[in-house]
Design a protein around this motif. Sequence first.
Motif, PDB file in Angstrom:
ATOM      1  N   MET A  96      96.584  12.385  36.654  1.00  0.00           N
ATOM      2  CA  MET A  96      97.791  11.260  37.191  1.00  0.00           C
ATOM      3  C   MET A  96      97.050   9.839  36.813  1.00  0.00           C
ATOM      4  O   MET A  96      97.933   9.067  36.519  1.00  0.00           O
ATOM      5  CB  MET A  96      98.124  11.622  38.512  1.00  0.00           C
ATOM      6  CG  MET A  96      98.971  13.125  38.496  1.00  0.00           C
ATOM      7  SD  MET A  96     100.463  13.275  37.731  1.00  0.00           S
ATOM      8  CE  MET A  96     101.376  12.228  38.777  1.00  0.00           C
ATOM      9  N   HIS A  97      95.990   9.588  37.309  1.00  0.00           N
ATOM     10  CA  HIS A  97      95.418   8.433  37.349  1.00  0.00           C
ATOM     11  C   HIS A  97      95.508   7.839  35.962  1.00  0.00           C
ATOM     12  O   HIS A  97      95.666   6.605  35.689  1.00  0.00           O
ATOM     13  CB  HIS A  97      93.690   8.578  37.918  1.00  0.00           C
ATOM     14  CG  HIS A  97      93.164   6.953  37.732  1.00  0.00           C
ATOM     15  ND1 HIS A  97      93.261   6.007  38.739  1.00  0.00           N
ATOM     16  CD2 HIS A  97      92.458   6.606  36.629  1.00  0.00           C
ATOM     17  CE1 HIS A  97      92.818   4.976  38.313  1.00  0.00           C
ATOM     18  NE2 HIS A  97      92.057   5.209  37.184  1.00  0.00           N
ATOM     19  N   LEU A  98      95.110   8.764  34.979  1.00  0.00           N
ATOM     20  CA  LEU A  98      94.929   8.360  33.485  1.00  0.00           C
ATOM     21  C   LEU A  98      96.481   8.030  32.874  1.00  0.00           C
ATOM     22  O   LEU A  98      96.707   7.113  31.977  1.00  0.00           O
ATOM     23  CB  LEU A  98      94.405   9.367  32.451  1.00  0.00           C
ATOM     24  CG  LEU A  98      92.868   9.524  32.851  1.00  0.00           C
ATOM     25  CD1 LEU A  98      92.516  10.916  32.349  1.00  0.00           C
ATOM     26  CD2 LEU A  98      91.983   8.458  32.543  1.00  0.00           C
ATOM     27  N   HIS A  99      97.300   8.912  33.538  1.00  0.00           N
ATOM     28  CA  HIS A  99      98.678   8.989  33.228  1.00  0.00           C
ATOM     29  C   HIS A  99      99.327   7.248  33.585  1.00  0.00           C
ATOM     30  O   HIS A  99     100.073   6.478  32.742  1.00  0.00           O
ATOM     31  CB  HIS A  99      99.678   9.702  33.555  1.00  0.00           C
ATOM     32  CG  HIS A  99     101.068   9.565  33.592  1.00  0.00           C
ATOM     33  ND1 HIS A  99     101.915   9.673  32.460  1.00  0.00           N
ATOM     34  CD2 HIS A  99     102.099   8.901  34.489  1.00  0.00           C
ATOM     35  CE1 HIS A  99     103.071   9.766  32.597  1.00  0.00           C
ATOM     36  NE2 HIS A  99     103.432   9.062  33.675  1.00  0.00           N
ATOM     37  N   TYR A 100      98.916   6.765  34.635  1.00  0.00           N
ATOM     38  CA  TYR A 100      99.460   5.817  35.420  1.00  0.00           C
ATOM     39  C   TYR A 100      98.670   4.377  34.701  1.00  0.00           C
ATOM     40  O   TYR A 100      98.882   3.177  34.613  1.00  0.00           O
ATOM     41  CB  TYR A 100      99.760   5.705  36.565  1.00  0.00           C
ATOM     42  CG  TYR A 100     100.834   6.617  37.243  1.00  0.00           C
ATOM     43  CD1 TYR A 100     102.154   6.006  36.940  1.00  0.00           C
ATOM     44  CD2 TYR A 100     100.588   7.756  37.687  1.00  0.00           C
ATOM     45  CE1 TYR A 100     103.247   6.963  37.293  1.00  0.00           C
ATOM     46  CE2 TYR A 100     101.717   8.565  38.183  1.00  0.00           C
ATOM     47  CZ  TYR A 100     103.016   8.010  37.760  1.00  0.00           C
ATOM     48  OH  TYR A 100     104.041   8.752  38.041  1.00  0.00           O
ATOM     49  N   ARG A 152      99.250  14.641  28.556  1.00  0.00           N
ATOM     50  CA  ARG A 152     100.686  13.932  28.943  1.00  0.00           C
ATOM     51  C   ARG A 152     101.793  15.031  29.361  1.00  0.00           C
ATOM     52  O   ARG A 152     102.522  14.420  30.087  1.00  0.00           O
ATOM     53  CB  ARG A 152     101.018  12.983  27.708  1.00  0.00           C
ATOM     54  CG  ARG A 152     100.137  11.715  27.778  1.00  0.00           C
ATOM     55  CD  ARG A 152     100.721  10.902  26.684  1.00  0.00           C
ATOM     56  NE  ARG A 152      99.913   9.760  26.369  1.00  0.00           N
ATOM     57  CZ  ARG A 152      98.686  10.055  25.547  1.00  0.00           C
ATOM     58  NH1 ARG A 152      98.584  11.326  25.124  1.00  0.00           N
ATOM     59  NH2 ARG A 152      97.792   9.189  25.099  1.00  0.00           N
ATOM     60  N   GLN A 153     101.797  15.891  28.449  1.00  0.00           N
ATOM     61  CA  GLN A 153     102.958  16.759  28.711  1.00  0.00           C
ATOM     62  C   GLN A 153     102.709  17.653  30.132  1.00  0.00           C
ATOM     63  O   GLN A 153     103.599  17.500  31.014  1.00  0.00           O
ATOM     64  CB  GLN A 153     103.015  17.899  27.710  1.00  0.00           C
ATOM     65  CG  GLN A 153     104.031  18.764  27.807  1.00  0.00           C
ATOM     66  CD  GLN A 153     104.141  19.998  26.710  1.00  0.00           C
ATOM     67  OE1 GLN A 153     103.420  19.774  25.702  1.00  0.00           O
ATOM     68  NE2 GLN A 153     104.790  20.876  26.964  1.00  0.00           N
ATOM     69  N   LEU A 154     101.635  17.810  30.567  1.00  0.00           N
ATOM     70  CA  LEU A 154     101.336  18.381  31.674  1.00  0.00           C
ATOM     71  C   LEU A 154     101.425  17.469  32.918  1.00  0.00           C
ATOM     72  O   LEU A 154     102.202  18.023  33.997  1.00  0.00           O
ATOM     73  CB  LEU A 154      99.750  18.836  31.679  1.00  0.00           C
ATOM     74  CG  LEU A 154      99.473  19.950  33.041  1.00  0.00           C
ATOM     75  CD1 LEU A 154     100.037  21.199  33.132  1.00  0.00           C
ATOM     76  CD2 LEU A 154      97.886  19.641  33.354  1.00  0.00           C
ATOM     77  N   VAL A 155     101.246  16.296  32.887  1.00  0.00           N
ATOM     78  CA  VAL A 155     101.656  15.345  33.665  1.00  0.00           C
ATOM     79  C   VAL A 155     102.880  15.180  33.823  1.00  0.00           C
ATOM     80  O   VAL A 155     103.486  15.223  35.012  1.00  0.00           O
ATOM     81  CB  VAL A 155     100.714  14.122  33.375  1.00  0.00           C
ATOM     82  CG1 VAL A 155     101.238  12.747  34.704  1.00  0.00           C
ATOM     83  CG2 VAL A 155      99.251  14.175  33.702  1.00  0.00           C
ATOM     84  N   ASP A 156     103.704  14.848  32.782  1.00  0.00           N
ATOM     85  CA  ASP A 156     105.267  14.748  32.639  1.00  0.00           C
ATOM     86  C   ASP A 156     105.880  16.066  33.437  1.00  0.00           C
ATOM     87  O   ASP A 156     106.793  15.958  34.384  1.00  0.00           O
ATOM     88  CB  ASP A 156     105.852  15.058  31.445  1.00  0.00           C
ATOM     89  CG  ASP A 156     105.541  13.395  30.756  1.00  0.00           C
ATOM     90  OD1 ASP A 156     105.145  12.542  31.398  1.00  0.00           O
ATOM     91  OD2 ASP A 156     105.693  13.373  29.576  1.00  0.00           O
TER      92      ASP A 156
END
Length: 131
Positions: free
Chosen positions: A27-31, A85-89
Amino acid sequence: FMRLSMNDFLRFSRSAGLSWMQMAVLMHLHYKGPTEVMACGELLQLSPAGASQMIERLVQQGLAQRSEAPDDRRVRLVDLTDAGRQLVDESIEAQQRWLKPLLAALTEEQRAAATETLRLLTAQAIRLETT
């Protein structure tokens, strides 16, 4: 409110075979985008060795990738892969699923007030985070 959100987050993490700490890194990497490996460790209060091991597991699972920082080859960055990315989404969707009926039960005026309150809280949290 937080309990419901965290329950969905933890349930999704477990179903994906990840610890909440691994999911928090994703999540941190996503944001925040590409991040130094050591910064991921600091985020979760892990030793450098612990952070490296966690990142290695995420890399082996195909959810993260490491690379050299463009301005300093000694610095290792970690970022999401397409699968990460897909997993975080999917995680975000799972977390927000319970919000839809909650918001539908509010009047338009209540939704507007809640939105404004969340904007103010988010802005204040950002200010506190950067000080």
